[in-house]
Scaffold this motif. Structure first.
Motif, PDB file in Angstrom:
ATOM      1  N   ASP A 102     -13.847  10.699  -4.765  1.00  0.00           N
ATOM      2  CA  ASP A 102     -13.876  10.628  -3.298  1.00  0.00           C
ATOM      3  C   ASP A 102     -12.976  11.696  -2.680  1.00  0.00           C
ATOM      4  O   ASP A 102     -13.357  12.357  -1.708  1.00  0.00           O
ATOM      5  CB  ASP A 102     -13.424   9.237  -2.829  1.00  0.00           C
ATOM      6  CG  ASP A 102     -14.328   8.126  -3.347  1.00  0.00           C
ATOM      7  OD1 ASP A 102     -15.528   8.393  -3.529  1.00  0.00           O
ATOM      8  OD2 ASP A 102     -13.827   7.016  -3.590  1.00  0.00           O
ATOM      9  N   THR A 103     -11.777  11.858  -3.240  1.00  0.00           N
ATOM     10  CA  THR A 103     -10.849  12.852  -2.697  1.00  0.00           C
ATOM     11  C   THR A 103     -11.347  14.268  -2.940  1.00  0.00           C
ATOM     12  O   THR A 103     -11.197  15.150  -2.084  1.00  0.00           O
ATOM     13  CB  THR A 103      -9.451  12.664  -3.317  1.00  0.00           C
ATOM     14  OG1 THR A 103      -9.030  11.309  -3.133  1.00  0.00           O
ATOM     15  CG2 THR A 103      -8.432  13.593  -2.672  1.00  0.00           C
ATOM     16  N   THR A 105       0.851  -1.180   0.000  1.00  0.00           N
ATOM     17  CA  THR A 105       0.000   0.000   0.000  1.00  0.00           C
ATOM     18  C   THR A 105       0.895   1.242   0.000  1.00  0.00           C
ATOM     19  O   THR A 105       2.122   1.129   0.070  1.00  0.00           O
ATOM     20  CB  THR A 105      -0.919   0.037   1.230  1.00  0.00           C
ATOM     21  OG1 THR A 105      -0.110   0.198   2.407  1.00  0.00           O
ATOM     22  CG2 THR A 105      -1.723  -1.249   1.336  1.00  0.00           C
ATOM     23  N   ARG A 142     -12.396   1.658  -2.265  1.00  0.00           N
ATOM     24  CA  ARG A 142     -11.463   0.616  -1.844  1.00  0.00           C
ATOM     25  C   ARG A 142     -11.640  -0.658  -2.682  1.00  0.00           C
ATOM     26  O   ARG A 142     -10.664  -1.319  -3.036  1.00  0.00           O
ATOM     27  CB  ARG A 142     -11.671   0.302  -0.366  1.00  0.00           C
ATOM     28  CG  ARG A 142     -11.268   1.430   0.567  1.00  0.00           C
ATOM     29  CD  ARG A 142      -9.758   1.564   0.656  1.00  0.00           C
ATOM     30  NE  ARG A 142      -9.392   2.521   1.689  1.00  0.00           N
ATOM     31  CZ  ARG A 142      -8.940   3.754   1.465  1.00  0.00           C
ATOM     32  NH1 ARG A 142      -8.814   4.181   0.208  1.00  0.00           N
ATOM     33  NH2 ARG A 142      -8.629   4.560   2.448  1.00  0.00           N
ATOM     34  N   HIS A 192      -6.169  10.912   7.098  1.00  0.00           N
ATOM     35  CA  HIS A 192      -5.921  10.416   5.736  1.00  0.00           C
ATOM     36  C   HIS A 192      -7.103   9.583   5.240  1.00  0.00           C
ATOM     37  O   HIS A 192      -6.945   8.442   4.798  1.00  0.00           O
ATOM     38  CB  HIS A 192      -4.640   9.595   5.693  1.00  0.00           C
ATOM     39  CG  HIS A 192      -4.062   9.462   4.308  1.00  0.00           C
ATOM     40  ND1 HIS A 192      -2.802   9.003   4.065  1.00  0.00           N
ATOM     41  CD2 HIS A 192      -4.596   9.727   3.087  1.00  0.00           C
ATOM     42  CE1 HIS A 192      -2.562   8.990   2.754  1.00  0.00           C
ATOM     43  NE2 HIS A 192      -3.647   9.431   2.142  1.00  0.00           N
ATOM     44  N   MET A 193      -8.292  10.179   5.262  1.00  0.00           N
ATOM     45  CA  MET A 193      -9.501   9.452   4.901  1.00  0.00           C
ATOM     46  C   MET A 193     -10.144   9.983   3.620  1.00  0.00           C
ATOM     47  O   MET A 193     -11.293   9.679   3.323  1.00  0.00           O
ATOM     48  CB  MET A 193     -10.505   9.480   6.059  1.00  0.00           C
ATOM     49  CG  MET A 193     -10.870  10.866   6.537  1.00  0.00           C
ATOM     50  SD  MET A 193     -11.859  10.859   8.073  1.00  0.00           S
ATOM     51  CE  MET A 193     -13.441  10.294   7.468  1.00  0.00           C
ATOM     52  N   SER A 241      -9.799   9.144   0.586  1.00  0.00           N
ATOM     53  CA  SER A 241     -10.212   8.103  -0.367  1.00  0.00           C
ATOM     54  C   SER A 241     -10.996   6.982   0.307  1.00  0.00           C
ATOM     55  O   SER A 241     -11.263   5.951  -0.311  1.00  0.00           O
ATOM     56  CB  SER A 241      -8.979   7.502  -1.053  1.00  0.00           C
ATOM     57  OG  SER A 241      -8.128   6.884  -0.101  1.00  0.00           O
ATOM     58  N   ALA A 242     -11.371   7.191   1.562  1.00  0.00           N
ATOM     59  CA  ALA A 242     -11.952   6.100   2.352  1.00  0.00           C
ATOM     60  C   ALA A 242     -13.450   5.935   2.107  1.00  0.00           C
ATOM     61  O   ALA A 242     -14.285   6.336   2.919  1.00  0.00           O
ATOM     62  CB  ALA A 242     -11.682   6.326   3.842  1.00  0.00           C
ATOM     63  N   THR A 243     -13.778   5.335   0.968  1.00  0.00           N
ATOM     64  CA  THR A 243     -15.153   4.898   0.724  1.00  0.00           C
ATOM     65  C   THR A 243     -15.105   3.416   0.369  1.00  0.00           C
ATOM     66  O   THR A 243     -14.107   2.939  -0.191  1.00  0.00           O
ATOM     67  CB  THR A 243     -15.821   5.671  -0.436  1.00  0.00           C
ATOM     68  OG1 THR A 243     -15.144   5.357  -1.663  1.00  0.00           O
ATOM     69  CG2 THR A 243     -15.784   7.168  -0.199  1.00  0.00           C
ATOM     70  N   GLU A 244     -16.163   2.699   0.707  1.00  0.00           N
ATOM     71  CA  GLU A 244     -16.203   1.268   0.387  1.00  0.00           C
ATOM     72  C   GLU A 244     -16.065   1.049  -1.114  1.00  0.00           C
ATOM     73  O   GLU A 244     -15.338   0.159  -1.561  1.00  0.00           O
ATOM     74  CB  GLU A 244     -17.512   0.656   0.887  1.00  0.00           C
ATOM     75  CG  GLU A 244     -17.592   0.515   2.394  1.00  0.00           C
ATOM     76  CD  GLU A 244     -18.840  -0.244   2.822  1.00  0.00           C
ATOM     77  OE1 GLU A 244     -19.358  -1.040   2.010  1.00  0.00           O
ATOM     78  OE2 GLU A 244     -19.283  -0.037   3.964  1.00  0.00           O
TER      79      GLU A 244
END
Length: 328
Positions: free
Chosen positions: A107-108, A55, A299, A290-291, A293-296
């Protein structure tokens, strides 16, 4: 006789659907917990894996690549960023590197707008007031922020994410300005109603909000250094959802503490999880872990891109998201 399956090592937990599909296709070693691998664990994995799936937080340097086994032929990184891998050394050793571009764009960009609104409208302060139970009711002068409509937004880096931010900001009635290595095509500028600035210094001196959306490269390290931060108006806000290394965090902290900048919204940090404690104390700063890009959905899409890159490589073809020197 069936061909032996590729040996794949994954360095972090991935969405279940991605791990399941990867297990069906390859001889995969998954993580049982979500802790990062140590440098020693990464180095050991590179000695026997055909494919490594790291990652963006897994640093793979020249020394680690030098001790990799001859069977390692692909590093299929889970994430768009590539500055954590020494791509030049990997290529010299015949190891391909792929990434997952384009997946986190929307997302970002959403998170960039969320940070802009959070800072300018003082949302965390209002939230803290409600959670503490100390709110005594509405007042005409309480928690006054500023409206974003009509403000000048300067976007530093007008790639996929920068353009997605511009589209959202335009809908909010903001004036779009940008600085980029290359000027956009005229039709794109027209669509976004964006004004190009060849000089970064001149742009940021005139902006109400600056959004950092460029990658981290040797040429962008501390691009927003102390000198440039001082060019910004005292009433200006800076937002960073790209890479922490682009902004001189210590200089930014000093200016926010002294009132030389009105606020900041940060989703990324110069030293990873080691954040300047003075930065955390400020109420004109919104910090997120650092969230961006944090979508289901995002990912899973990233995982699907990794799978396609590995499967294409396994079939004897060039991975579609191969990182090439011109990208660096």
């Amino acid at each position: 006789m069936p061909r032996e399956r590729l040996s794949v090592v994954v360095t972090r937990r991935l969405p279940d659907v991605v791990e399941t599909r990867m297990s069906e296709l390859f001889d995969v070693q998954l993580r049982t917990d979500d802790a990062p691998m140590s440098k020693l664990q990464l180095t050991e994995a590179m000695k026997y894996a055909d494919v490594l799936v790291p990652t963006v937080t897994d640093v793979i340097d020249a020394g680690m690549l030098a001790s990799a086994g001859p069977q390692l032929k692909l590093i299929a990184s889970y994430g768009a960023g590539i500055d954590h891998v020494d791509v030049a050394t990997a290529r010299q050793r015949g190891i391909l590197v792929s990434n997952t571009p384009g997946v986190v764009t929307e997302d970002t960009a959403d998170m960039t707008m969320a940070l802009i609104l959070s800072v300018t409208r003082r949302i965390p302060e209002g939230l803290a007031l409600m959670q503490s139970g100390s709110w005594t009711g509405w007042a005409p002068t309480a928690l006054l922020g500023g409206r974003v409509g009509g403000r000048r937004l300067g976007i530093l880096g007008m790639g996929r994410i920068g353009q997605a931010v511009a589209r959202r900001a335009k809908a909010f009635g903001m004036q779009i300005h940008y600085h980029n290595r290359k000027r956009l095509r005229p039709e794109v500028e027209t669509e976004l109603e964006a004004t190009y600035w060849e000089s970064l210094d001149q742009m940021i001196a005139r902006m109400d909000i600056v959004s950092v959306n460029c990658p981290h490269t040797p040429s962008t390290f501390h691009l927003m250094n102390a000198r440039r931060l001082k060019l910004m108006k005292p009433s200006a806000v800076i937002v960073n959802t790209s890479r922490g290394e682009v902004v001189d965090e210590n200089a930014l902290t000093r200016m926010l503490r002294s009132g030389e900048l009105a606020g900041a919204g940060l989703d990324v940090f110069e030293r990873g999880i080691s954040i300047n404690p003075r930065l955390r104390e400020l109420n004109n700063v919104v910090l997120l872990p650092h969230m961006g890009s944090a979508t289901e959905e995002g990912r899973i899409e990233q995982g699907e891109k990794v799978l396609i890159n590995i499967k294409t490589f396994d079939d004897g073809h060039r991975p579609p998201d191969l990182v090439v020197p011109s990208m660096l």
